[in-house]
Design a protein around this motif. Sequence first.
Motif, PDB file in Angstrom:
ATOM      1  N   GLU A  95       0.819  -1.209   0.000  1.00  0.00           N
ATOM      2  CA  GLU A  95       0.000   0.000   0.000  1.00  0.00           C
ATOM      3  C   GLU A  95       0.854   1.261   0.000  1.00  0.00           C
ATOM      4  N   GLN A  96       2.015   1.198   0.643  1.00  0.00           N
ATOM      5  CA  GLN A  96       2.843   2.387   0.816  1.00  0.00           C
ATOM      6  C   GLN A  96       3.904   2.554  -0.270  1.00  0.00           C
ATOM      7  N   ASP A  97       4.238   1.475  -0.960  1.00  0.00           N
ATOM      8  CA  ASP A  97       5.329   1.527  -1.945  1.00  0.00           C
ATOM      9  C   ASP A  97       4.853   0.862  -3.230  1.00  0.00           C
ATOM     10  N   ARG A  98       4.723   1.640  -4.290  1.00  0.00           N
ATOM     11  CA  ARG A  98       4.197   1.147  -5.566  1.00  0.00           C
ATOM     12  C   ARG A  98       5.280   0.595  -6.480  1.00  0.00           C
ATOM     13  N   ALA A  99       6.490   0.428  -5.984  1.00  0.00           N
ATOM     14  CA  ALA A  99       7.597  -0.013  -6.838  1.00  0.00           C
ATOM     15  C   ALA A  99       7.539  -1.507  -7.162  1.00  0.00           C
ATOM     16  N   ALA A 100       6.659  -2.246  -6.513  1.00  0.00           N
ATOM     17  CA  ALA A 100       6.468  -3.681  -6.780  1.00  0.00           C
ATOM     18  C   ALA A 100       7.759  -4.470  -6.618  1.00  0.00           C
ATOM     19  N   TRP A 101       8.401  -4.280  -5.465  1.00  0.00           N
ATOM     20  CA  TRP A 101       9.616  -5.044  -5.198  1.00  0.00           C
ATOM     21  C   TRP A 101       9.299  -6.529  -5.108  1.00  0.00           C
ATOM     22  N   PRO A 102      10.126  -7.396  -5.691  1.00  0.00           N
ATOM     23  CA  PRO A 102       9.909  -8.835  -5.516  1.00  0.00           C
ATOM     24  C   PRO A 102       9.997  -9.211  -4.033  1.00  0.00           C
ATOM     25  N   VAL A 103       9.114 -10.090  -3.599  1.00  0.00           N
ATOM     26  CA  VAL A 103       9.060 -10.523  -2.210  1.00  0.00           C
ATOM     27  C   VAL A 103       9.151 -12.049  -2.160  1.00  0.00           C
ATOM     28  N   ILE A 104       9.984 -12.548  -1.254  1.00  0.00           N
ATOM     29  CA  ILE A 104      10.056 -13.983  -0.986  1.00  0.00           C
ATOM     30  C   ILE A 104       9.784 -14.190   0.495  1.00  0.00           C
ATOM     31  N   VAL A 105       8.736 -14.938   0.811  1.00  0.00           N
ATOM     32  CA  VAL A 105       8.423 -15.303   2.194  1.00  0.00           C
ATOM     33  C   VAL A 105       8.866 -16.744   2.400  1.00  0.00           C
ATOM     34  N   VAL A 106       9.680 -16.973   3.430  1.00  0.00           N
ATOM     35  CA  VAL A 106      10.141 -18.322   3.742  1.00  0.00           C
ATOM     36  C   VAL A 106       9.524 -18.739   5.065  1.00  0.00           C
ATOM     37  N   ASP A 107       8.664 -19.761   5.009  1.00  0.00           N
ATOM     38  CA  ASP A 107       8.058 -20.285   6.232  1.00  0.00           C
ATOM     39  C   ASP A 107       8.978 -21.350   6.815  1.00  0.00           C
ATOM     40  N   ASP A 108       9.447 -21.098   8.038  1.00  0.00           N
ATOM     41  CA  ASP A 108      10.433 -21.963   8.676  1.00  0.00           C
ATOM     42  C   ASP A 108       9.747 -23.010   9.546  1.00  0.00           C
ATOM     43  N   GLY A 109       9.018 -23.913   8.884  1.00  0.00           N
ATOM     44  CA  GLY A 109       8.411 -25.029   9.596  1.00  0.00           C
ATOM     45  C   GLY A 109       7.435 -24.612  10.665  1.00  0.00           C
ATOM     46  N   SER A 110       6.495 -23.743  10.318  1.00  0.00           N
ATOM     47  CA  SER A 110       5.517 -23.282  11.296  1.00  0.00           C
ATOM     48  C   SER A 110       4.749 -24.454  11.903  1.00  0.00           C
ATOM     49  N   PRO A 111       4.313 -24.318  13.154  1.00  0.00           N
ATOM     50  CA  PRO A 111       3.582 -25.401  13.801  1.00  0.00           C
ATOM     51  C   PRO A 111       2.357 -25.859  13.018  1.00  0.00           C
ATOM     52  N   GLN A 112       1.697 -24.924  12.328  1.00  0.00           N
ATOM     53  CA  GLN A 112       0.586 -25.291  11.468  1.00  0.00           C
ATOM     54  C   GLN A 112       1.071 -25.219  10.023  1.00  0.00           C
ATOM     55  N   THR A 113       0.409 -25.934   9.125  1.00  0.00           N
ATOM     56  CA  THR A 113       0.802 -25.929   7.720  1.00  0.00           C
ATOM     57  C   THR A 113       0.809 -24.513   7.179  1.00  0.00           C
ATOM     58  N   ALA A 114       2.002 -24.028   6.842  1.00  0.00           N
ATOM     59  CA  ALA A 114       2.207 -22.666   6.324  1.00  0.00           C
ATOM     60  C   ALA A 114       1.639 -21.612   7.256  1.00  0.00           C
ATOM     61  N   ALA A 115       1.299 -22.010   8.485  1.00  0.00           N
ATOM     62  CA  ALA A 115       0.777 -21.079   9.488  1.00  0.00           C
ATOM     63  C   ALA A 115      -0.393 -20.275   8.960  1.00  0.00           C
ATOM     64  N   GLY A 116      -1.187 -20.869   8.085  1.00  0.00           N
ATOM     65  CA  GLY A 116      -2.353 -20.160   7.551  1.00  0.00           C
ATOM     66  C   GLY A 116      -2.048 -19.244   6.401  1.00  0.00           C
ATOM     67  N   LEU A 117      -0.796 -19.146   5.989  1.00  0.00           N
ATOM     68  CA  LEU A 117      -0.420 -18.280   4.872  1.00  0.00           C
ATOM     69  C   LEU A 117      -0.575 -19.059   3.574  1.00  0.00           C
ATOM     70  N   THR A 118      -1.113 -18.413   2.549  1.00  0.00           N
ATOM     71  CA  THR A 118      -1.320 -19.063   1.260  1.00  0.00           C
ATOM     72  C   THR A 118      -0.485 -18.389   0.181  1.00  0.00           C
ATOM     73  N   VAL A 119      -0.365 -19.075  -0.940  1.00  0.00           N
ATOM     74  CA  VAL A 119       0.332 -18.497  -2.094  1.00  0.00           C
ATOM     75  C   VAL A 119      -0.355 -17.215  -2.533  1.00  0.00           C
ATOM     76  N   GLU A 120      -1.683 -17.178  -2.424  1.00  0.00           N
ATOM     77  CA  GLU A 120      -2.433 -15.980  -2.802  1.00  0.00           C
ATOM     78  C   GLU A 120      -2.089 -14.799  -1.894  1.00  0.00           C
ATOM     79  N   ASP A 121      -1.823 -15.065  -0.627  1.00  0.00           N
ATOM     80  CA  ASP A 121      -1.434 -13.992   0.293  1.00  0.00           C
ATOM     81  C   ASP A 121      -0.137 -13.329  -0.145  1.00  0.00           C
ATOM     82  N   VAL A 122       0.779 -14.120  -0.663  1.00  0.00           N
ATOM     83  CA  VAL A 122       2.105 -13.628  -1.024  1.00  0.00           C
ATOM     84  C   VAL A 122       2.145 -13.101  -2.450  1.00  0.00           C
ATOM     85  N   SER A 123       1.287 -13.639  -3.316  1.00  0.00           N
ATOM     86  CA  SER A 123       1.273 -13.271  -4.735  1.00  0.00           C
ATOM     87  C   SER A 123       1.231 -11.747  -4.932  1.00  0.00           C
ATOM     88  N   PRO A 124       2.044 -11.224  -5.868  1.00  0.00           N
ATOM     89  CA  PRO A 124       2.855 -11.924  -6.873  1.00  0.00           C
ATOM     90  C   PRO A 124       4.217 -12.362  -6.374  1.00  0.00           C
TER      91      PRO A 124
END
Length: 232
Positions: A26-55
């Motif tokens: 919302e604050q930065d329109r430069a569309a920086w590439p983002v990589i989220v690494v889930d480090d073995g969360s207690p729940q599967t992906a801790a509720g985070l989905t590919v759609e949450d991270v996309s693009p």
Amino acid sequence: MPDTTIIIPQRGHADLTRDCLTSLREQDRAAWPVIVVDDGSPQTAAGLTVEDVSPGQLILQPHRGVSAAWNRGAAAARTQFLVFLNNDTISTGPWVDEMVRPLRQRECALTGVAMRAERALPESLLDQLAMRTFLAGWCFAISASVFRELGGFDESLRVYWSDTDLQLRAASTVGDSQRVLRDVAGLPLVHLGHRTAHDGRCLPRQREQWCTDRQGFIAKWQQRLAGGLSGP
């Protein structure tokens, strides 16, 4: 094309990661590439989905510690610069371009949003280190080529001290300690105070891990300063 990838580790607290990503976009329109690494969360992906991270990209790994998560994200990045960002942060304005600018101009080896004085190491060791103040570990940047040259983060320091270790190894490579670190003060980024690291559900035995990593760091640098250790 953006020249910087933002790498965000998480272990649990997908809500923090979503808020972090939402505020950044919302604050930065430069569309920086983002990589989220889930480090073995207690729940599967801790509720985070590919759609949450996309693009952006979501990488899942078994629990190996934040240092391994940082390295995994860096290995997947394809840009000239890397920003390592905690998920318990909120952007209140654009900040990535400003933080990376000194790296583009080759004025220093690493940049960050704040400096911290190291007070948790023995004085006898601090007296021998190249510096006593370091960039705060919750948000800092480095060129990908320098990161690779340094060998990345030391994964034996699973959660703590690996950012300090990386900065010290950068100092030994650069030679001029004045050109190692740059604090880009006043950036519009708020840290919520280690919300993930201090959650016993996501990081059991947090204090024990801090002590283990501290002892590993001390042993490593005592040996390194004595000339008995080379490499990362």
